[in-house]
Scaffold this active site. Structure first.
Site, mmCIF file in Angstrom:
data_model
loop_
_atom_site.group_PDB
_atom_site.id
_atom_site.type_symbol
_atom_site.label_atom_id
_atom_site.label_comp_id
_atom_site.label_asym_id
_atom_site.label_seq_id
_atom_site.Cartn_x
_atom_site.Cartn_y
_atom_site.Cartn_z
ATOM 1 N N HIS A 154 5.581 6.464 -2.648
ATOM 2 C CA HIS A 154 6.889 7.036 -3.012
ATOM 3 C C HIS A 154 6.707 8.512 -3.352
ATOM 4 O O HIS A 154 7.473 9.362 -2.915
ATOM 5 C CB HIS A 154 7.472 6.340 -4.254
ATOM 6 C CG HIS A 154 7.567 4.849 -4.146
ATOM 7 N ND1 HIS A 154 7.498 4.029 -5.236
ATOM 8 C CD2 HIS A 154 7.720 4.038 -3.082
ATOM 9 C CE1 HIS A 154 7.610 2.770 -4.857
ATOM 10 N NE2 HIS A 154 7.742 2.758 -3.544
ATOM 11 N N ARG A 165 12.905 -4.247 5.841
ATOM 12 C CA ARG A 165 13.359 -4.139 4.451
ATOM 13 C C ARG A 165 14.874 -4.285 4.272
ATOM 14 O O ARG A 165 15.401 -4.115 3.192
ATOM 15 C CB ARG A 165 12.867 -2.833 3.826
ATOM 16 C CG ARG A 165 11.575 -3.063 3.043
ATOM 17 C CD ARG A 165 11.074 -1.820 2.383
ATOM 18 N NE ARG A 165 11.948 -1.284 1.366
ATOM 19 C CZ ARG A 165 11.995 -1.702 0.096
ATOM 20 N NH1 ARG A 165 11.239 -2.676 -0.302
ATOM 21 N NH2 ARG A 165 12.811 -1.135 -0.774
ATOM 22 N N CYS A 202 0.819 -1.212 0.000
ATOM 23 C CA CYS A 202 0.000 0.000 0.000
ATOM 24 C C CYS A 202 0.857 1.268 0.000
ATOM 25 O O CYS A 202 2.078 1.226 0.039
ATOM 26 C CB CYS A 202 -0.922 0.006 1.217
ATOM 27 S SG CYS A 202 -0.043 0.199 2.768
#
Lengths: 457, 546
Positions: free
Chosen positions: B199, B99, B65
């Site tokens: 982003h 991540r 998302c």
């Protein structure tokens, strides 16, 4: 220092959680749903929730975790998610052919007030749920409770499939709570050994510890079948293991189908396992076989053999309420001293229970329910411990403070074994002791001066 | 499995596409057909690929998302900003260290908040009565505890719904503190159709609130910014090592191994090098418009690509000694790489790969595979837009739909005092003439073989079908896809967070990758799928003890 900004001084925080010792409901609902055979979990909300939950469960179990999402965009968030869910059910039953779809909400669909029973009714009336297939659901707003609550709510959702014919089937329902697939398998083994015919739900063994064979099935052999879930209404009784994970479903079964229930602690360690086995014996009216007593004796034997390494060792503990309660009891029972205990769940009851269990610990005991790992770290800085027991995230504290760590709980994303080797029951107790002892003695070996480096322990 | 082998020869791309679509309800099949393109073939129903459109509810997607794209991807790798997730606990929890963004905070006095997860942990009362007060209190507590340079706030789904004004709270707290920049990101998960929206929101806010805040001169003769590099598994460290060897000063990486001050000083660079076009190309444009810094597309994945990108930088600055230094670095690094390739290639030549990864990775990594003699049968992006497939020339033709309209676009103008073109028009034209392309990205399609399948927003069902039909020697995607592919007996390499490996960028990274792919595609484990009694279950002998 990885956690270099954590000060020793504990200042009260009212609004900021730092390094939580919990996560949100839906991931628990998703895990529970995977314990039903042929079940596809479905996350009713925006994509990220589903992606995050699948990723976390995948990293923990090293197994495929499939789940659908209603893929909300802004439109659905404004106009409601009914169209998305109806379409999702249609697509899922067509493409993946599950037996059951287990829908859970997210904070998004909860906040806009989507009504799951109404939407699933509509989908059923519109023919989007094929004949003989099922949709179960749970309300799992992320801003209420924790992942444990989500697990509990989805197990309650399973109870909706229960039916009662009025004729008891002689079986005992066992709700194991959020434990590992290996633990679920061990509970089944132990129950069979005692001679009690159980229906366990959910059951992720076989689902989240599958073999590698060159074939992939979205729905592996394991899991509680719909048929078994239906039959839970005819059971002679239910044993709910863990107040926070399992009790609500057991009570619902009692209310709806008059299946009497007993809520026990999760069977981690000697005493909790004793109570579980004893309850099985009484509920089913059987004698506990010698083999079980022998397993118990082996655990007692190891406790006595290795007692010198456990006695009055200080432990910091973080985890889910049911697990932390049972572990605390176990540690105290072998004369170890849990001195800092944190669970992310807000509960006076958890705190009171932990205080009761640690009343005789000859050190000051800090207990937080709810607390976070930042607080746990601060406590450790002020009162160092010999061992930390917690999930993977505790490794940052362990490294900074140079304290051995036993990984326990959820998530464990940097080690394997938890899927395969149980920590429940007497056998699980042996394994827990082996791990704890291994960590403590590794440290002794590492730190010993050469003149006192010992071959024999 | 003789039949399967026979099939392999027979499968045409059109058949494969048809097979993938067969099981879908008609409406779904129609939509997916437009997102699956047979490269350069006339059978495609649309001349272009459909991308950046909504995921179909109930289709098991690889996507995440907007919050994940904003907090997880872009701001995650920044070490000295306190990132507070405003929402229930989950979002913050799942984006906590997952991540594998590495950071080097070993310098004296360096701050590092990356191992911390900060959340307002909203509860039902905050949803009912509003969470602004709690947010303000959380920001205050973070300030009192850490005194950071900056505090960033990330909105989760319910925050947008209940209408908490995170920007007003941020502004008020910033004014109150005076020495701590506080800003917010309206990155609610439901915005846009994928991480890409996140982003965009992240980059815009960083550009608005941080870039250009520090006007101090930065040392260095050849100063660049590296855009779209997130230091997964240490990629950024390796790129920085190479840049340093060449005498290139990296002012700021957006946003791997980054600090607040690096963002604040980004306008001091003379060239912007864009790695991941998808996640950040608009920042390059804004930096050019506002400060006069040109940009080029680079790729540090693959040894050849790394060398090519370094040469591009050399050409841009144009100094002979600088270009010679770059050539010397390339010459020094290459022998080791060639030796490894020569060895690995004996085992990887002719093997096949598929990759379905985020933004540019599905494109860049094909270079590494081709260096090993491996062919990419099928690839696609998880959250790309059409320009990532077809090249930037399609940007003016992109339709702005309702979902994109929700994502803020900021308009930038030349900065009154600090706009300074780094090259004259004539110089830029001469460089273009010489082959150095500015503001250009040609996308994935031209680099893939004719007849290969290019698939946008590939999902679990299609991935399985592709693997069953084409039996690639390796499949690349993310953690969610990893184990279902491996159950099929095909090794799967994560290219989002690299499993446990990396770095894979630059020269040393290429070596790591060759070895990793060699290990994965040649591991004995894939030969153990069947037990002896499953291989030949017939009982043909009578045993002597019967």
């Amino acid at each position: 220092m990885l956690l270099r900004h954590t000060p020793n001084e504990v200042a009260e925080r009212k609004a900021l959680t730092i390094n939580p010792a919990k996560t949100c409901q839906p991931v628990g609902a998703m895990y529970a749903a995977l314990g039903v055979h042929g079940c596809l979990p479905h996350s009713h909300g925006s994509q990220g929730c589903c992606a995050y939950h699948r990723s976390m469960l995948t990293r923990h179990y090293k197994e495929p975790v499939s789940a659908g999402t209603s893929s909300f965009t802004e439109g659905a968030s404004v106009f409601g998610g009914q169209a998305n869910l109806v379409q999702a059910l249609d697509n899922m039953f067509t493409v993946y052919e599950p037996e059951v779809v287990a829908v859970h909400t997210t904070c998004l669909s909860e906040t806009i007030g989507d009504d799951l029973p109404q939407i699933t009714d509509k989908a059923t009336k519109d023919g989007k749920v094929p004949e003989g297939k099922h949709v179960i659901y749970a309300n799992t707003p992320s801003y209420v409770g924790t992942h444990v609550t989500g697990f509990s709510n989805m197990v309650k959702g399973m109870v909706k499939l229960a039916e009662s014919t009025g004729v008891k089937n002689g079986k005992v329902n066992v709700i194991p709570g959020w434990v590992e697939p290996a633990d679920m398998e061990e509970i089944k083994r132990l129950s069979a050994l005692v001679g009690v015919d159980i229906t366990m739900f959910p059951d992720t063994s076989g689902v989240l510890n599958g073999p590698l064979s060159g074939k992939y099935s979205m729905f592996p052999e394991g899991g509680t079948t719909v048929k078994e879930l239906k039959s839970t209404g005819d059971a002679i009784g239910t044993l709910a293991l863990g107040e926070w994970c399992s009790a609500d479903a057991a009570r619902l079964l009692d209310t709806q189908h008059k299946v009497p229930c007993k809520v026990l602690d999760m069977p981690f360690g000697l005493k909790a396992t004793d109570r579980f086995v004893d309850a099985l014996r009484i509920i089913a009216g059987v004698n506990v076989p010698e083999e079980v007593s022998r397993e118990r004796g082996q655990l007692v034997d190891m406790i006595s053999d290795m007692h010198q390494y456990f006695y009055h060792k200080k432990v910091a503990l973080a985890g889910d309420p049911d697990q932390v309660i049972a572990l605390t009891e176990f540690l105290v029972s072998i004369d170890m001293c849990p001195v800092h205990i944190v669970t992310g769940t807000q509960s006076k009851k958890v705190k009171a229970r932990l205080e009761e269990l640690t009343a005789d610990v000859p050190f000051k005991v800090n207990i937080a329910a709810k607390g976070d790992m930042f607080l746990l770290h601060q406590w450790i800085k002020n009162e160092p411990v010999d061992l930390i027991i917690g999930n993977t995230y505790a490794k940052y504290i362990a490294r900074d403070e140079d304290i051995p760590l036993v990984r326990f709980g959820f998530p464990i994303i940097d080690r394997v074994g938890h899927q395969y080797f149980p920590t429940v029951g007497y056998k699980g107790g042996l394994r827990l002791l082996e791990i704890i002892l291994g960590r403590l003695l590794d440290r002794t070996d590492r730190d010993a001066p050469e003149e006192s480096f010992e071959l024999v322990y | 499995m003789a039949t399967a082998k026979k099939k392999l020869v027979k499968w045409e791309p059109t058949d494969i596409k048809e097979e993938m679509l067969k099981k879908y309800p008609p409406k779904v099949a129609r939509k997916r057909a437009k997102q699956i393109m047979i490269n350069e073939a006339l059978e495609n129903e649309t001349p272009e690929i459909t991308a950046n459109v909504r995921t179909i509810p109930g289709i098991i997607t690889m996507r995440g998302c907007t919050y994940a794209g904003c907090k997880g991807v872009i701001l995650g790798p920044t070490r000295d900003i306190v990132n507070i997730t405003h929402g229930p606990i989950g979002c913050g929890f799942y984006s906590w260290l997952t991540r594998r963004n590495q950071t080097d905070a070993s310098g004296e006095g360096d701050e590092n908040y990356m191992p911390y997860c900060f959340s307002t942990d909203m509860e039902d009362k905050d949803i009912i009565f509003g969470g602004e007060k709690k947010l303000a209190a959380a920001i205050q507590e973070a300030y009192d505890l850490f005194h950071p340079k900056a505090i960033a706030i990330f909105a989760t789904c319910p925050v947008g719904l209940i209408g908490d004004d995170i920007h007003a709270v941020a502004k008020q707290m910033k004014e109150k503190f005076g020495d701590c920049n506080v800003f917010g990101f309206s990155c609610e998960g439901y915005k846009g159709v994928s991480q890409s929206a996140g982003h965009h929101i992240a980059n815009n806010q960083i550009f608005k609130h941080v870039v250009g805040e520090n006007d101090e001169e930065k040392p260095g003769e050849y100063r660049i910014n590296l855009l779209g590099e997130y230091n997964i598994g240490g990629d950024g460290f390796e790129i920085d090592r190479i840049l340093k060897l060449c005498g290139i000063t990296n002012i700021a990486t957006f946003s791997g191994n980054s600090t607040y001050d690096q963002f604040a000083s980004a306008h001091k660079a003379d060239l912007n090098c864009v790695m991941c076009h998808r996640s950040i190309n608009y920042v390059a444009d804004m930096l050019e418009t506002k400060f006069g810094i040109p940009w080029i597309k680079v790729n540090f994945i693959g040894a050849e690509s790394t060398a090519k990108s370094l040469r591009k930088i050399g050409t841009y600055f144009g100094d002979k000694s600088f270009i010679e230094k770059i050539e010397a670095v390339i010459a020094a690094e290459m022998p080791e790489i060639e030796a490894v390739v020569a060895d690995v290639r004996t085992r990887t030549e002719g093997k096949t790969a598929m990759m379905f990864v985020g933004g540019s990775r599905a494109h860049h990594y094909q270079d590494l595979f081709s260096e090993m003699g491996m062919k990419t049968l099928s690839a696609g992006y998880e959250f790309a837009h059409r320009d990532d497939y077809e090249g930037r020339h399609v940007i003016p033709n992109l339709k702005v739909d309702a979902d994109s309209r929700n994502i803020e676009e900021i308009t930038v103008e030349a900065d009154d005092t600090r706009y300074a073109p780094r090259k004259t028009e004539a110089e830029l034209a001469a460089l273009e003439e010489g082959g150095l392309k500015f503001k250009e990205y040609e996308g994935l399609i031209p680099d893939m073989d004719k007849g290969s399948l290019i698939i946008d927003d590939c999902n679990q069902y299609e991935a399985e079908k592709l693997v069953e039909i084409l039996k690639p020697d390796i499949f690349c995607a993310g953690i969610k896809e990893k184990y279902s592919i491996q159950k099929l007996g095909v090794p799967m390499k994560q290219l989002h967070s690299y499993d446990s490996g990396g770095p894979y960028a630059g020269f040393k990274g290429a070596i790591n990758f060759y070895k990793e792919i060699d290990r994965l595609t040649n591991s004995k484990v894939w030969s153990y799928m069947k037990a002896p009694w499953q291989e030949s279950p017939e009982l043909s002998a009578t045993y002597v003890w019967e």
